[in-house]
Design a protein around this motif. Structure first.
Motif, short mmCIF file in Angstrom:
data_model
loop_
_atom_site.label_atom_id
_atom_site.label_comp_id
_atom_site.label_asym_id
_atom_site.label_seq_id
_atom_site.Cartn_x
_atom_site.Cartn_y
_atom_site.Cartn_z
N ASP A 204 1.82 -1.07 -2.87
CA ASP A 204 2.45 -2.17 -3.61
C ASP A 204 2.43 -3.50 -2.85
O ASP A 204 2.99 -4.49 -3.30
CB ASP A 204 3.88 -1.79 -4.00
N VAL A 205 1.76 -3.51 -1.66
CA VAL A 205 1.59 -4.81 -0.99
C VAL A 205 0.53 -5.60 -1.74
O VAL A 205 -0.43 -5.03 -2.27
CB VAL A 205 1.20 -4.65 0.50
N ALA A 206 0.72 -6.90 -1.83
CA ALA A 206 -0.22 -7.76 -2.57
C ALA A 206 -0.92 -8.71 -1.61
O ALA A 206 -0.29 -9.27 -0.71
CB ALA A 206 0.53 -8.55 -3.64
N ARG A 207 -2.22 -8.86 -1.82
CA ARG A 207 -3.01 -9.73 -0.96
C ARG A 207 -3.90 -10.65 -1.81
O ARG A 207 -4.33 -10.29 -2.89
CB ARG A 207 -3.91 -8.90 -0.03
N ASP A 208 -4.16 -11.83 -1.25
CA ASP A 208 -5.01 -12.83 -1.88
C ASP A 208 -6.45 -12.54 -1.46
O ASP A 208 -6.90 -12.96 -0.40
CB ASP A 208 -4.54 -14.20 -1.34
N PHE A 209 -7.15 -11.73 -2.26
CA PHE A 209 -8.52 -11.33 -1.90
C PHE A 209 -9.54 -12.30 -2.47
O PHE A 209 -9.60 -12.52 -3.67
CB PHE A 209 -8.84 -9.92 -2.44
N SER A 210 -10.36 -12.87 -1.58
CA SER A 210 -11.48 -13.71 -2.02
C SER A 210 -12.77 -12.90 -1.96
O SER A 210 -12.84 -11.86 -1.33
CB SER A 210 -11.63 -14.93 -1.12
N ASP A 211 -13.79 -13.43 -2.60
CA ASP A 211 -15.14 -12.87 -2.56
C ASP A 211 -15.88 -13.52 -1.39
O ASP A 211 -15.82 -14.73 -1.21
CB ASP A 211 -15.84 -13.20 -3.89
N LEU A 242 -2.63 -3.32 -4.18
CA LEU A 242 -3.61 -2.23 -4.08
C LEU A 242 -3.50 -1.34 -5.31
O LEU A 242 -4.50 -0.79 -5.79
CB LEU A 242 -3.37 -1.42 -2.81
N ARG A 243 -2.29 -1.22 -5.86
CA ARG A 243 -2.09 -0.43 -7.09
C ARG A 243 -2.94 -1.02 -8.23
O ARG A 243 -3.59 -0.28 -8.99
CB ARG A 243 -0.61 -0.41 -7.47
N VAL A 259 -3.94 9.34 -5.41
CA VAL A 259 -3.56 8.54 -4.25
C VAL A 259 -2.49 9.27 -3.45
O VAL A 259 -1.44 9.63 -3.99
CB VAL A 259 -3.03 7.14 -4.68
N ARG A 260 -2.78 9.53 -2.19
CA ARG A 260 -1.79 10.14 -1.30
C ARG A 260 -1.35 9.08 -0.30
O ARG A 260 -2.18 8.48 0.38
CB ARG A 260 -2.41 11.32 -0.54
N VAL A 261 -0.04 8.85 -0.26
CA VAL A 261 0.48 7.88 0.69
C VAL A 261 0.64 8.56 2.05
O VAL A 261 1.40 9.52 2.19
CB VAL A 261 1.82 7.28 0.21
N ASN A 262 -0.13 8.09 3.02
CA ASN A 262 -0.06 8.63 4.38
C ASN A 262 0.95 7.79 5.17
O ASN A 262 0.72 6.60 5.38
CB ASN A 262 -1.44 8.56 5.03
N ASP A 270 4.70 -4.59 7.33
CA ASP A 270 3.79 -5.02 6.27
C ASP A 270 4.40 -6.14 5.43
O ASP A 270 5.54 -6.04 4.96
CB ASP A 270 3.43 -3.85 5.34
N VAL A 271 3.63 -7.20 5.27
CA VAL A 271 4.07 -8.32 4.45
C VAL A 271 3.92 -7.91 2.98
O VAL A 271 2.88 -7.40 2.58
CB VAL A 271 3.21 -9.57 4.74
N LYS A 272 4.95 -8.13 2.19
CA LYS A 272 4.94 -7.71 0.79
C LYS A 272 3.87 -8.47 -0.01
O LYS A 272 3.04 -7.88 -0.69
CB LYS A 272 6.33 -7.94 0.18
#
Length: 303
Positions: A204-211, A242-243, A259-262, A270-272
Motif C-alpha cells: 500500500d506504499v505509493a510511489r511516483d514512478f516515471s518511465d 504497488l497494489r 501476493v504474500r507479504v514477507n 517506509d514512506v507511505k
C-alpha cells in the motif's frame, strides 16, 4: 544543441553510460547528432574514440579524460546507487569525491563545458510526508546512499559560480532493462513467466514512478535549456501503490498472482506516499511529456 562549427559534432561526455539510464540517454544523444563519449570503469576493455576508461576516484585520471575529450556537455550519472551496497565508504568515495574530481578536472584543464548535468536523487528528501515534494523541501537523508547524494549536492553548490551546473533529483523510475531487484521489474518478471505467487513488503506504499524514456528525454532537454546553478525534480507527480500496479498487471496479462507479504520486506521507516512536484521541470522544459505509467507497464510486459 547544434554546434557553431558545422563540421564539428557536439561532444557529450556521459559517465555511467552503460547503466540503466545511461543507455537510454546515449541513444537519445545519438539521435540528436551528438557524439556521445561513454566512460567505463576498470580496464577490462580497450578504449576507442567514443569509449574511455574513467576511474572517478582518481583526480589524475579525471584530468586526463577532460583534457583529452574537452566535451561540450557533461552528464554525470556514475554513482553507487544500490542502497544495500556493503561498503558505506564507497558511497562517499564515488558519489561525493568522484563528483568533486570531475569538477576539479574541468578547473585544472581550464575547460568550461556549456552545461554539466549531475544526477542526485529524490532519496535526499528522506521521509518527507507530502504528495507533492518540491525543490524547496529540506533534505533529510536516512541512509548512506541518500546522505552521500546530499553531501554531493552541498559540495556542488560551491561550484555554481564557476561552472554552468544543473542538479537533477529523479524520483522512482523504471523501464525495460532495469535490474529485477527493483520492484516494478520484479513484478513484471513474475507476471511474464506466469508465476503462481510473489513475495513483497507493504503493497500500500505509493510511489511516483516515471518511465526511463521520459527521464532520459528530460535530461537531454535540460542540457539544452538555459537553466543552471539550480536543482530540479524529475518526476510525474502521480503516485501509484504497488497494489494498483499488481492489479493493472493482472488486467493486462489476464494472470492472477498470489501476493504474500514477507515481513522481512516491510520496513517501519517506509514512506507511505512519495511523490514529487514536477512544476519546475515543466516550466523549464515544457516540451517533455510524461509517459503514463500504465503505458510503461504495458511496454515492460511486452518485452
Amino acid at each position: 544543441m547544434t554546434s557553431s562549427h558545422a563540421n564539428q559534432p557536439v561532444r557529450t561526455l556521459v559517465t555511467g553510460a552503460s547503466g540503466f539510464t545511461g543507455r537510454y540517454l546515449v541513444n537519445n544523444l545519438h539521435e540528436r547528432g551528438h557524439t556521445a563519449i561513454e566512460t567505463f570503469a576498470g580496464r577490462s576493455e580497450p578504449e576507442t574514440p567514443t569509449r574511455v576508461a574513467l576511474d572517478i576516484t582518481s583526480p589524475e585520471n579525471c584530468r586526463r579524460v577532460i583534457e583529452t575529450v574537452r566535451p561540450d556537455y557533461i552528464v554525470h550519472l556514475a554513482a553507487i546507487s544500490f542502497v544495500g551496497h556493503d561498503d558505506p565508504l564507497d558511497f562517499y568515495r564515488i558519489n561525493v569525491i568522484g563528483t568533486l574530481n570531475l569538477l576539479e578536472a574541468c578547473a585544472a584543464t581550464g575547460h568550461t563545458p556549456r552545461k554539466v548535468l549531475i544526477a542526485s536523487s529524490a532519496n535526499v528528501y528522506g521521509n518527507a510526508t507530502s504528495d507533492a515534494i518540491d525543490e524547496s523541501f529540506p533534505l533529510a537523508p536516512v541512509n548512506h546512499y541518500a546522505a552521500s547524494k546530499a553531501a554531493m549536492e552541498a559540495m556542488v553548490h560551491t561550484w555554481f559560480d564557476r561552472l554552468p551546473i544543473l542538479i537533477v533529483r529523479p524520483f522512482n523510475y523504471t523501464g525495460r532493462g532495469q535490474a529485477s531487484n527493483f520492484l516494478v521489474p520484479k513484478i513484471v518478471e513474475h507476471f511474464a513467466r506466469r508465476a503462481p505467487a510473489i513475495e513483497l513488503g507493504n503493497i500500500d506504499v505509493a510511489r511516483d514512478f516515471s518511465d526511463v524514456r521520459y527521464v532520459a528525454s528530460a535530461y537531454e532537454a535540460l542540457l539544452d535549456s538555459d537553466a543552471a546553478a539550480q536543482t530540479v525534480n524529475v518526476c510525474t507527480g502521480t503516485p501509484y501503490t504497488l497494489r494498483e500496479i499488481l492489479s493493472a498487471a493482472s488486467d493486462l496479462t489476464g494472470h492472477e498472482l498470489q501476493v504474500r507479504v514477507n515481513p522481512a520486506f516491510v520496513r517501519q521507516t517506509d514512506v507511505k506516499v512519495l511523490a514529487g512536484s514536477p512544476a519546475k521541470l515543466r516550466s523549464l522544459v515544457p516540451e517533455v511529456q510524461a509517459i503514463p505509467f500504465m503505458d510503461t507497464l504495458r511496454w515492460m510486459l511486452e518485452a
